[in-house]
Design a protein around this motif. Structure first.
Motif, mmCIF file in Angstrom:
data_model
loop_
_atom_site.group_PDB
_atom_site.id
_atom_site.type_symbol
_atom_site.label_atom_id
_atom_site.label_comp_id
_atom_site.label_asym_id
_atom_site.label_seq_id
_atom_site.Cartn_x
_atom_site.Cartn_y
_atom_site.Cartn_z
ATOM 1 N N THR A 106 0.828 -1.217 0.000
ATOM 2 C CA THR A 106 0.000 0.000 0.000
ATOM 3 C C THR A 106 0.860 1.264 0.000
ATOM 4 O OG1 THR A 106 -0.294 -0.178 2.425
ATOM 5 C CG2 THR A 106 -2.058 -1.025 1.034
ATOM 6 N N THR A 107 1.678 1.404 -1.032
ATOM 7 C CA THR A 107 2.491 2.601 -1.183
ATOM 8 C C THR A 107 1.597 3.830 -1.288
ATOM 9 O OG1 THR A 107 2.545 2.315 -3.578
ATOM 10 C CG2 THR A 107 4.330 1.328 -2.316
ATOM 11 N N MET A 108 2.117 4.965 -0.866
ATOM 12 C CA MET A 108 1.319 6.191 -0.887
ATOM 13 C C MET A 108 0.842 6.513 -2.298
ATOM 14 S SD MET A 108 3.531 8.488 1.784
ATOM 15 C CE MET A 108 5.116 7.929 1.128
ATOM 16 N N GLU A 109 1.712 6.340 -3.277
ATOM 17 C CA GLU A 109 1.364 6.547 -4.678
ATOM 18 C C GLU A 109 1.189 5.185 -5.320
ATOM 19 O OE1 GLU A 109 4.102 7.752 -8.406
ATOM 20 O OE2 GLU A 109 3.885 9.356 -6.915
ATOM 21 N N PRO A 110 -0.012 4.869 -5.835
ATOM 22 C CA PRO A 110 -0.192 3.557 -6.459
ATOM 23 C C PRO A 110 0.783 3.357 -7.618
ATOM 24 C CG PRO A 110 -2.303 4.633 -6.112
ATOM 25 C CD PRO A 110 -1.245 5.658 -5.824
ATOM 26 N N MET A 111 0.942 2.119 -8.032
ATOM 27 C CA MET A 111 1.889 1.791 -9.091
ATOM 28 C C MET A 111 1.516 2.509 -10.384
ATOM 29 S SD MET A 111 3.951 -0.077 -7.437
ATOM 30 C CE MET A 111 5.006 -0.795 -8.698
ATOM 31 N N ASN A 112 2.538 3.021 -11.078
ATOM 32 C CA ASN A 112 2.299 3.763 -12.313
ATOM 33 C C ASN A 112 3.561 3.815 -13.155
ATOM 34 O OD1 ASN A 112 3.671 6.663 -11.939
ATOM 35 N ND2 ASN A 112 2.828 5.977 -9.967
ATOM 36 N N CYS A 113 3.373 4.062 -14.441
ATOM 37 C CA CYS A 113 4.512 4.188 -15.353
ATOM 38 C C CYS A 113 4.055 4.910 -16.612
ATOM 39 C CB CYS A 113 5.063 2.814 -15.727
ATOM 40 S SG CYS A 113 6.453 2.865 -16.882
ATOM 41 N N THR A 114 4.875 5.821 -17.107
ATOM 42 C CA THR A 114 4.641 6.494 -18.383
ATOM 43 C C THR A 114 5.697 6.031 -19.377
ATOM 44 O OG1 THR A 114 3.683 8.431 -17.307
ATOM 45 C CG2 THR A 114 4.493 8.723 -19.549
ATOM 46 N N VAL A 115 5.243 5.694 -20.599
ATOM 47 C CA VAL A 115 6.133 5.151 -21.630
ATOM 48 C C VAL A 115 5.983 5.952 -22.918
ATOM 49 C CG1 VAL A 115 6.747 3.121 -23.000
ATOM 50 C CG2 VAL A 115 5.898 2.851 -20.666
ATOM 51 N N ALA A 116 7.111 6.342 -23.482
ATOM 52 C CA ALA A 116 7.145 6.892 -24.840
ATOM 53 C C ALA A 116 7.984 5.933 -25.681
ATOM 54 C CB ALA A 116 7.735 8.292 -24.854
ATOM 55 N N LEU A 117 7.314 5.189 -26.535
ATOM 56 C CA LEU A 117 7.984 4.159 -27.321
ATOM 57 C C LEU A 117 8.128 4.636 -28.759
ATOM 58 C CD1 LEU A 117 9.155 1.306 -27.501
ATOM 59 C CD2 LEU A 117 6.836 0.456 -27.914
ATOM 60 N N HIS A 118 9.369 4.665 -29.239
ATOM 61 C CA HIS A 118 9.672 5.063 -30.603
ATOM 62 C C HIS A 118 10.255 3.857 -31.346
ATOM 63 C CE1 HIS A 118 9.155 9.158 -29.050
ATOM 64 N NE2 HIS A 118 9.977 8.811 -28.074
ATOM 65 N N ARG A 119 10.494 4.019 -32.638
ATOM 66 C CA ARG A 119 10.987 2.905 -33.434
ATOM 67 C C ARG A 119 12.326 2.389 -32.931
ATOM 68 N NH1 ARG A 119 14.493 2.328 -37.367
ATOM 69 N NH2 ARG A 119 14.866 4.582 -37.426
ATOM 70 N N ASP A 120 13.189 3.306 -32.517
ATOM 71 C CA ASP A 120 14.544 2.907 -32.151
ATOM 72 C C ASP A 120 14.916 3.220 -30.703
ATOM 73 O OD1 ASP A 120 14.496 5.623 -32.411
ATOM 74 O OD2 ASP A 120 16.313 5.775 -33.641
ATOM 75 N N ARG A 121 13.961 3.646 -29.895
ATOM 76 C CA ARG A 121 14.269 3.939 -28.497
ATOM 77 C C ARG A 121 12.987 3.914 -27.665
ATOM 78 N NH1 ARG A 121 13.604 9.538 -27.274
ATOM 79 N NH2 ARG A 121 12.949 10.726 -29.126
ATOM 80 N N CYS A 122 13.183 3.833 -26.353
ATOM 81 C CA CYS A 122 12.052 3.785 -25.413
ATOM 82 C C CYS A 122 12.407 4.625 -24.191
ATOM 83 C CB CYS A 122 11.775 2.341 -25.010
ATOM 84 S SG CYS A 122 10.462 2.146 -23.781
ATOM 85 N N GLU A 123 11.478 5.444 -23.769
ATOM 86 C CA GLU A 123 11.676 6.254 -22.563
ATOM 87 C C GLU A 123 10.637 5.878 -21.520
ATOM 88 O OE1 GLU A 123 13.090 10.553 -23.058
ATOM 89 O OE2 GLU A 123 11.935 10.208 -24.913
ATOM 90 N N LEU A 124 11.094 5.773 -20.264
ATOM 91 C CA LEU A 124 10.224 5.419 -19.143
ATOM 92 C C LEU A 124 10.293 6.512 -18.085
ATOM 93 C CD1 LEU A 124 11.437 1.731 -18.612
ATOM 94 C CD2 LEU A 124 9.531 2.478 -20.056
ATOM 95 N N TRP A 125 9.127 6.875 -17.555
ATOM 96 C CA TRP A 125 9.062 7.779 -16.410
ATOM 97 C C TRP A 125 8.317 7.058 -15.281
ATOM 98 C CZ3 TRP A 125 8.693 9.441 -21.397
ATOM 99 C CH2 TRP A 125 9.486 10.524 -21.792
#
Length: 434
Positions: A58-77
């Motif tokens: 029960t973390t204060m902030e529930p689980m989450n992830c933002t993804v920007a997926l491109h042809r040759d790279r991937c970014e995660l926040w």
């Protein structure tokens, strides 16, 4: 004295043959063929079974992830405790090389061991593969509680043989439960040995003979993982409750009984004695009140807690005060240490009073804070934190306060009521006066 079942039938899953069995030993470990002899020559023997429930994070902030997926790279926040692990997970799913996956690590919003896992990243990346724009995945609290990597259920079988003065001649502790180490970093799970599962299995104490063994038993279809305090949070509850039982069997004061067993850990003696002094140990309390003590060595640091409780005739428990004394070596930032002790106590007390994940028809029954309680602000006891001025190397503090909370409270309940609790969470029905 209880009659024990060494193959526990009350587990929420069947116990299989001990195919993954290990003996964890230190220098003075009693071998299997001499354990019965060591206990047999004792003047008296004490046996007990302790149990830890499944717990959510029960973390204060529930689980989450933002993804920007491109042809040759991937970014995660996201906030993660294991950036390289989530990077590897995204690379595996996308087929991209590791260097093409960039992790923008944010504030955790509470980690507690939950954010070492990569499940939310794997989910978010797979969704991002289906759309042509950035994706943000946020779990609801219900999804978070019902699909966690829970702190494992562990079952502890303890035995001790005492000499005529009540001092332990032999200590035996069998730990049965899931192995997070085997799943998360199998390279450290060798020969059936899980150091996390047995960490703190005889506390900081000195016994002439020690026997600790571990039986790996996985929960079918239940994900288990690390929880704030890891191995010591499970074993300290059992060890410190059982030490209190030995003191009671020897008709000795619980603080003095512990102090006599700390020859190899003088720093433990210091935190124990100071906690007792600050708590005014031995001073009388009103009817229904009791004090309990617990001690631990974990993460290279020492901690002692004294809890003061009151118990009503209907079994309702109020924790009025917790004194926490910590020796974590040289204190680099004392304010941060105090804050960690306070938060660890609140986290551990929430679990001791309310924490339990149960299953029905294959599903987790709890879903949100109405049925998986966290400590409310008006329930937080007076917290008195004291740090030992030390020149030793710094130890850990982020998880240090958690393990001693539950045993200090249940030992205080015993002092108030004479009733011994060996399973969590605390159940008021067990404490009602008949």
């Amino acid at each position: 004295m209880e009659k024990l079942n060494p193959s526990p039938s009350c587990l929420p899953f069947p116990v299989s043959a001990r195919s993954a069995y290990a003996i964890w030993r230190r220098e003075r470990l009693v071998l299997l063929n001499s354990r019965s002899l060591s206990l047999g020559v004792a003047s008296s023997r004490v046996d007990a079974v302790y149990q830890n429930p499944l717990l959510a994070h029960t973390t204060m902030e529930p689980m989450n992830c933002t993804v920007a997926l491109h042809r040759d790279r991937c970014e995660l926040w996201l906030g993660t405790q294991a950036a390289t692990r989530v990077q590897s997970a995204a690379a595996k799913i996308t087929g991209l090389p590791l260097e093409a996956v960039e992790v923008h690590n944010q504030f955790l919003g509470g980690g507690f061991g939950r954010r070492v896992e990569a499940d939310v990243v794997e989910q978010a990346v797979r969704i991002a593969q289906k759309v042509d724009r950035p994706v943000k995945v946020i779990w609801s609290r219900e999804e978070d509680v019902q699909h966690d990597f829970y702190r494992p259920y562990h079952y502890h079988v303890l035995s001790a043989g005492l000499d005529p003065s009540g001092r332990p001649l032999a200590w035996s502790h069998r730990v049965v439960g899931s192995s997070t180490t085997a799943r998360w970093m199998p390279q450290f799970f060798k020969g059936g040995l899980d150091g996390d599962a047995v960490e703190g299995a005889y506390g900081p104490y000195t016994f002439p003979n020690v026997f600790v063994d571990y039986v790996r038993q996985e929960s079918p279809a239940i994900n288990t993982g690390w929880w704030r305090g890891v191995g010591p949070t499970r074993n300290t509850f059992a060890v410190e409750g059982f030490i209190d039982e030995l003191a009671s069997a020897a008709k000795q004061d619980p603080v003095r009984y512990r102090a006599d067993l700390l020859a190899e850990h003088p720093r433990a003696s210091v935190v124990l004695e100071r906690a007792a002094r600050l708590a005014k140990w031995g001073n009388p309390l009103p009817a229904g009140g009791g004090r309990g003590v617990a001690l631990a060595f974990a993460f290279g640091s020492y901690v002692a807690n004294v809890a003061e409780v009151s118990v009503t005739p209907t079994g309702d428990v109020t924790v009025k005060r917790i004194i926490c004394v910590a020796d974590c070596g040289r204190a680099i930032n004392p304010d941060t240490i105090v804050a960690q002790m306070q938060s660890g106590i609140v986290y551990g007390l929430s679990a001791a009073l309310y924490g339990q994940i149960t299953l029905k028809n294959g599903r987790v029954e709890q879903s949100n804070f109405h049925d998986y309680r966290a400590l409310r602000i008006d329930e937080i006891p007076q917290l008195d934190i004291s740090l030992v001025d030390s020149s030793e190397d710094p130890g850990g503090v982020g998880e240090l306060a958690v393990p001693c909370v539950a045993p200090a409270v249940v030992n205080a309940i015993f002092a108030a009521t004479g009733k011994r609790l060996r399973a969590l969470p605390i159940n008021s029905n067990d404490l009602k006066r008949t």
